[in-house]
Design a protein around this motif. Structure first.
Motif, PDB file in Angstrom:
ATOM      1  N   SER A   1      17.136 -40.667  18.977  1.00  0.00           N
ATOM      2  CA  SER A   1      17.326 -41.962  19.638  1.00  0.00           C
ATOM      3  C   SER A   1      16.585 -41.868  21.242  1.00  0.00           C
ATOM      4  O   SER A   1      16.253 -40.852  21.524  1.00  0.00           O
ATOM      5  CB  SER A   1      18.706 -42.215  20.023  1.00  0.00           C
ATOM      6  N   TYR A   2      16.179 -42.992  21.592  1.00  0.00           N
ATOM      7  CA  TYR A   2      15.395 -43.171  22.910  1.00  0.00           C
ATOM      8  C   TYR A   2      15.669 -44.374  23.440  1.00  0.00           C
ATOM      9  O   TYR A   2      15.742 -45.620  22.761  1.00  0.00           O
ATOM     10  CB  TYR A   2      13.668 -43.076  22.687  1.00  0.00           C
ATOM     11  N   LYS A   3      15.924 -44.774  24.604  1.00  0.00           N
ATOM     12  CA  LYS A   3      16.216 -45.681  25.450  1.00  0.00           C
ATOM     13  C   LYS A   3      15.343 -45.817  26.707  1.00  0.00           C
ATOM     14  O   LYS A   3      15.513 -45.051  27.691  1.00  0.00           O
ATOM     15  CB  LYS A   3      17.568 -45.928  25.629  1.00  0.00           C
ATOM     16  N   ASN A   4      14.759 -46.927  26.765  1.00  0.00           N
ATOM     17  CA  ASN A   4      14.183 -47.355  28.212  1.00  0.00           C
ATOM     18  C   ASN A   4      15.537 -48.145  28.963  1.00  0.00           C
ATOM     19  O   ASN A   4      15.868 -49.324  28.364  1.00  0.00           O
ATOM     20  CB  ASN A   4      13.014 -48.342  28.082  1.00  0.00           C
ATOM     21  N   ASN A   5      15.986 -47.387  29.850  1.00  0.00           N
ATOM     22  CA  ASN A   5      17.125 -48.046  30.567  1.00  0.00           C
ATOM     23  C   ASN A   5      16.965 -49.282  31.306  1.00  0.00           C
ATOM     24  O   ASN A   5      17.938 -50.043  31.668  1.00  0.00           O
ATOM     25  CB  ASN A   5      17.877 -46.836  31.271  1.00  0.00           C
TER      26      ASN A   5
ATOM     27  N   ARG B   1      16.112 -51.598  25.752  1.00  0.00           N
ATOM     28  CA  ARG B   1      15.541 -51.396  24.495  1.00  0.00           C
ATOM     29  C   ARG B   1      15.088 -50.140  24.314  1.00  0.00           C
ATOM     30  O   ARG B   1      14.583 -49.126  25.132  1.00  0.00           O
ATOM     31  CB  ARG B   1      14.234 -52.246  24.508  1.00  0.00           C
ATOM     32  N   GLY B   2      15.137 -49.761  22.949  1.00  0.00           N
ATOM     33  CA  GLY B   2      14.859 -48.065  22.272  1.00  0.00           C
ATOM     34  C   GLY B   2      14.607 -48.195  21.037  1.00  0.00           C
ATOM     35  O   GLY B   2      14.800 -49.108  20.535  1.00  0.00           O
TER      36      GLY B   2
ATOM     37  N   ASN C   1       8.342 -48.737  24.076  1.00  0.00           N
ATOM     38  CA  ASN C   1       9.406 -48.801  25.406  1.00  0.00           C
ATOM     39  C   ASN C   1       9.338 -47.801  26.216  1.00  0.00           C
ATOM     40  O   ASN C   1      10.094 -47.242  26.818  1.00  0.00           O
ATOM     41  CB  ASN C   1      10.849 -48.552  24.788  1.00  0.00           C
TER      42      ASN C   1
END
Ligand code: ADP
Ligand code: UVW
Ligand code: MG
Length: 393
Positions: free
Chosen positions: A43-47, A51-52, A79
């Motif tokens: 998992s990866y997220k652009n805070n 979005r991720g 992202n």
């Protein structure tokens, strides 16, 4: 300043990119079941945008693949938050163990040598960190690398709980003693409790891929289930926890090679060894519910071990104000929390079942009449490491 924190766990890889000194996490990523051939979760997220990507059933056969996948998302994916990886100025590692280094240190050749020298005490973790540091160094030759060693919080444990019943020269000559780990996590739990009070007795249960119970007295570590090596204390995902050391010469006498014994202790033991199902408690619970007796036995052994340490630390502390559950299992398994707390009824622990089942994130889960406040506090091992990495002169 961009500070990247790398948390290389026994079953997971976690990253947080901090904007310092504000401690804002701009992006984060994780790999669960790292080392698995078709079953890893990435998992990866652009805070900033929220979005991720989240994908399971991935091939992430080793730590290097996981690191490369995260760095790609961070800099080149849809992202991304950085244009170039060189924008990362410092990298903080939740490093495990280096001979002679207990706190926060710039990772130089002496620190790396200390990690190699004490590799037998933390074979899986130190090997994974040495690999992670090497991969990162290849990508970021100019960045400053900082190690926050996992033994730091336990330097306050008194001698009578630190010294093993071995020849005293082993302590003096080789440093044989209880070192303890999970400092970033138990230290974070202490920080949370310290915001409320200064005088208290607490027990923190970090239950993840590696598991430990820590006695905390007025903000300081008073005892920890881990001994000197990572193969000690509670049973872990695939490591033994406490064993009778006489078992080792016995197994040698039965014809097992050193390699076979080490494999059993470090890779094929723990929850995996007993259950024969998986090192992941989620799969073990599923199997136990479907009637698998060894899976049920693994759960019973795990819970009994946790209760054993809580009972011992309760008597040593002389009282108990707070019982805290944290890390992957501690935060997410209502079943394990209930099974542990049921056995603690003689201490006046009384769980509120509805609160326990409904708990997501930080919560008090004990009933109003409980003598001990039972809490879930999601750990944040990365925050303290980001601060210390930034503050290092
Ligand atoms: N809902 C859940 N029920 C039981 N166990 C869980 C649950 N969610 C996560 N876990 C366990 O948490 C472990 C990972 O915890 P974590 O603290 O991230 O580990 P690591 O030691 O690798 O840092 C996994 O092995 C998994 O068994
Ligand atoms: C010692 C340690 O940090 O272990 P893990 O991340 O596997 O819980
Ligand atoms: Mg961990």
């Amino acid at each position: 300043m961009n500070v990247l924190v790398c948390n290389v766990g026994s079953t997971s890889l976690k990253f947080k990119l901090y904007d310092m000194p504000d401690c804002v996490v701009t992006a984060q990523g994780a790999v669960e079941r790292v080392g698995s051939d078709h079953d890893a979760v990435f998992s990866y997220k652009n805070n900033g945008t929220g979005r991720g990507t989240a994908a399971d059933k991935q091939d992430i056969p080793d730590y290097q693949t996981g690191i490369e996948r995260f760095l790609y998302e961070l800099t080149a994916g849809e992202n991304a938050v950085l244009d170039r990886v060189e924008e990362i100025e410092r990298v903080g590692f939740k490093a495990t163990l280096s001979k002679g280094y207990f706190g926060v240190h710039e990772i130089d050749s002496a620190v790396l040598e200390g990690m190699r020298e004490w590799l037998p005490m933390a074979p899986l973790h130190n090997a994974a960190y040495l690999k992670a540091i090497d991969v990162m160094r290849g990508v970021l030759p100019e960045a400053r690398f900082v190690g926050a060693f996992e033994t730091a919080f336990h330097r306050t444990i008194p001698m009578e709980r630190k010294i093993f019943g071995v020849p005293y020269e082993w302590y003096e000559k080789y440093g044989v003693q209880r070192l303890g780990y999970h400092s970033a996590s138990h230290g974070y739990i202490a920080d949370v409790l310290n915001r409320e009070k200064t005088e208290y007795a607490a027990i923190s249960c970090h239950l993840g891929g590696s598991c430990s119970v820590c006695a905390i007295e007025n903000g300081h570590s008073a005892d920890i289930s881990f001994g000197m090596s990572l193969e000690s204390g509670l049973i872990h995902a695939n490591r033994t926890g406490d064993i009778d050391c006489g078992m080792i010469p016995f197994l040698c006498s039965q014809g097992l090679s050193e390699e076979e014994i080490l494999q059993g202790l470090q890779k094929k033991g723990g929850l995996l060894g007993i259950s024969g199902v998986s090192n992941d408690l989620r799969y073990i619970i599923e199997a136990a519910d479907a009637g698998n007796a060894r899976a049920q036995l693994a759960i019973d052994v795990f819970v009994t071990g946790i209760v054993h340490y809580i009972g011992a630390f309760y008597l040593d502390l002389g009282r108990l104000d707070d019982l805290v559950f944290t890390a992957g299992i501690g935060e997410h398994s209502a079943r394990i929390r209930r099974l542990v707390c049921e056995k603690l009824a003689p201490l006046g622990v009384h769980l509120d079942d509805a609160k326990n089942e409904a708990c997501h994130g930080e919560a008090v889960i004990s009933a109003a009449d409980s003598k001990v406040c039972v809490r879930v506090i999601p750990t944040n091992e990365e925050l303290g490491i980001a601060r210390r990495t930034y503050e290092l002169a």
